[in-house]
Design a protein around this motif. Structure first.
Motif, mmCIF file in Angstrom:
data_model
loop_
_atom_site.group_PDB
_atom_site.id
_atom_site.type_symbol
_atom_site.label_atom_id
_atom_site.label_comp_id
_atom_site.label_asym_id
_atom_site.label_seq_id
_atom_site.Cartn_x
_atom_site.Cartn_y
_atom_site.Cartn_z
ATOM 1 N N HIS A 161 0.802 -1.313 -0.112
ATOM 2 C CA HIS A 161 -0.084 0.040 -0.087
ATOM 3 C C HIS A 161 0.905 1.331 0.022
ATOM 4 O O HIS A 161 0.192 2.383 0.014
ATOM 5 C CB HIS A 161 -0.934 0.010 1.324
ATOM 6 C CG HIS A 161 -1.931 -1.020 1.200
ATOM 7 N ND1 HIS A 161 -3.074 -1.113 0.373
ATOM 8 C CD2 HIS A 161 -1.789 -2.206 2.054
ATOM 9 C CE1 HIS A 161 -3.621 -2.257 0.575
ATOM 10 N NE2 HIS A 161 -3.112 -2.959 1.462
ATOM 11 N N LEU A 162 2.148 1.114 0.036
ATOM 12 C CA LEU A 162 2.992 2.407 0.033
ATOM 13 C C LEU A 162 3.683 2.312 -1.748
ATOM 14 O O LEU A 162 3.954 1.604 -2.112
ATOM 15 C CB LEU A 162 4.072 2.417 0.833
ATOM 16 C CG LEU A 162 3.656 1.993 2.495
ATOM 17 C CD1 LEU A 162 4.836 1.752 3.241
ATOM 18 C CD2 LEU A 162 2.988 3.493 2.882
ATOM 19 N N ASP A 163 3.843 3.646 -2.027
ATOM 20 C CA ASP A 163 4.622 3.883 -3.281
ATOM 21 C C ASP A 163 5.991 3.312 -3.215
ATOM 22 O O ASP A 163 6.512 3.269 -2.230
ATOM 23 C CB ASP A 163 4.522 5.394 -3.762
ATOM 24 C CG ASP A 163 3.059 5.713 -3.935
ATOM 25 O OD1 ASP A 163 2.299 5.006 -4.521
ATOM 26 O OD2 ASP A 163 2.821 7.173 -3.692
ATOM 27 N N GLU A 164 6.516 3.065 -4.190
ATOM 28 C CA GLU A 164 7.884 2.906 -4.702
ATOM 29 C C GLU A 164 8.723 3.649 -3.875
ATOM 30 O O GLU A 164 8.568 5.053 -3.932
ATOM 31 C CB GLU A 164 8.366 2.643 -5.902
ATOM 32 C CG GLU A 164 9.710 2.217 -6.229
ATOM 33 C CD GLU A 164 9.794 0.755 -6.171
ATOM 34 O OE1 GLU A 164 10.981 0.131 -5.776
ATOM 35 O OE2 GLU A 164 8.744 -0.064 -6.419
ATOM 36 N N GLY A 165 9.848 3.311 -3.152
ATOM 37 C CA GLY A 165 10.859 4.296 -2.609
ATOM 38 C C GLY A 165 10.061 4.850 -1.337
ATOM 39 O O GLY A 165 10.842 5.644 -0.589
ATOM 40 N N LYS A 166 8.955 4.198 -0.832
ATOM 41 C CA LYS A 166 8.551 4.879 0.627
ATOM 42 C C LYS A 166 8.594 3.821 1.488
ATOM 43 O O LYS A 166 8.346 2.389 1.394
ATOM 44 C CB LYS A 166 7.068 5.079 0.339
ATOM 45 C CG LYS A 166 6.610 6.342 -0.771
ATOM 46 C CD LYS A 166 7.426 7.627 -0.098
ATOM 47 C CE LYS A 166 6.965 8.718 -1.483
ATOM 48 N NZ LYS A 166 7.867 9.897 -1.348
ATOM 49 N N GLN A 167 8.576 4.139 2.917
ATOM 50 C CA GLN A 167 8.644 3.049 4.016
ATOM 51 C C GLN A 167 7.884 3.975 5.201
ATOM 52 O O GLN A 167 7.582 5.152 4.881
ATOM 53 C CB GLN A 167 10.104 2.742 4.319
ATOM 54 C CG GLN A 167 10.840 1.911 3.400
ATOM 55 C CD GLN A 167 12.360 1.543 3.937
ATOM 56 O OE1 GLN A 167 12.847 2.574 4.232
ATOM 57 N NE2 GLN A 167 12.392 0.242 3.978
ATOM 58 N N THR A 168 7.873 3.307 6.423
ATOM 59 C CA THR A 168 7.243 4.053 7.404
ATOM 60 C C THR A 168 8.276 3.812 8.780
ATOM 61 O O THR A 168 8.807 2.849 8.642
ATOM 62 C CB THR A 168 5.732 3.588 7.843
ATOM 63 O OG1 THR A 168 5.842 2.208 8.109
ATOM 64 C CG2 THR A 168 4.897 3.863 6.598
ATOM 65 N N LEU A 169 8.360 4.699 9.638
ATOM 66 C CA LEU A 169 9.186 4.732 10.657
ATOM 67 C C LEU A 169 8.260 5.080 11.750
ATOM 68 O O LEU A 169 7.285 5.974 11.673
ATOM 69 C CB LEU A 169 10.164 5.768 10.572
ATOM 70 C CG LEU A 169 11.241 5.391 9.928
ATOM 71 C CD1 LEU A 169 12.213 6.462 9.565
ATOM 72 C CD2 LEU A 169 12.185 3.937 10.050
ATOM 73 N N GLY A 170 8.178 4.128 13.036
ATOM 74 C CA GLY A 170 7.526 4.673 14.105
ATOM 75 C C GLY A 170 7.804 6.012 14.850
ATOM 76 O O GLY A 170 9.054 6.592 14.800
ATOM 77 N N VAL A 171 6.508 6.830 15.021
ATOM 78 C CA VAL A 171 7.128 8.209 15.551
ATOM 79 C C VAL A 171 6.209 8.491 17.137
ATOM 80 O O VAL A 171 6.686 9.202 17.767
ATOM 81 C CB VAL A 171 6.502 9.380 14.608
ATOM 82 C CG1 VAL A 171 7.562 9.151 13.475
ATOM 83 C CG2 VAL A 171 5.269 9.108 14.093
#
Length: 138
Positions: free
Chosen positions: A60-70
């Protein structure tokens, strides 16, 4: 972000707690942690919750995107002994720009272990790494 990145996405993770994820292993250099009971450490529980949330975002994320916990706002309500199976359920409850909020619930066969919210931020991986390199050279 992809159009599919919407509230309602969810994941479930089942995890059998090994000895290496208990309190004495959290910071092995700490004599204080080493003296505590061998139950799932809160620090490792947070990691398992994050892992579950990351799984909910797969595809569900675009290429080159990730998530980090905030942000983490979780209870830790009951001890989980070595060998117990922990089940974590996470549901994406809100998308506000790059901020993703998850509602989480974790339990074993005896009790609720954890409940609360976890927020993650969508990052551009290359931009983030470039910024990190600049910080490391200061």
């Amino acid at each position: 972000m992809k159009d599919s990145l919407q509230p309602g996405l969810s994941a479930r993770l089942e995890y059998v707690v090994p000895a290496e994820r208990t309190v004495p292993y959290l910071l092995p250099e700490s004599d204080e942690f080493a003296a505590l009971p061998a139950v799932l450490a809160t620090g490792f529980l947070v990691g398992i919750v994050e892992w579950t949330c990351i799984r909910a975002l797969a595809g569900h994320l675009d290429e080159g995107k990730q998530t980090l916990g905030v942000h983490v706002d979780l209870s830790h309500e009951a001890p989980t002994p070595v060998g117990s199976q922990l089940t974590v359920e996470a549901e994406l409850s809100n998308v506000e720009g790059r901020q993703l909020t998850f509602t989480v619930h974790a339990f074993d066969d005896a009790a609720t272990i954890c409940q609360g919210i976890h927020r993650r931020a969508v990052i551009d991986t290359e931009r983030f790494l470039a910024r990190l390199r600049r910080r490391a050279t200061r």
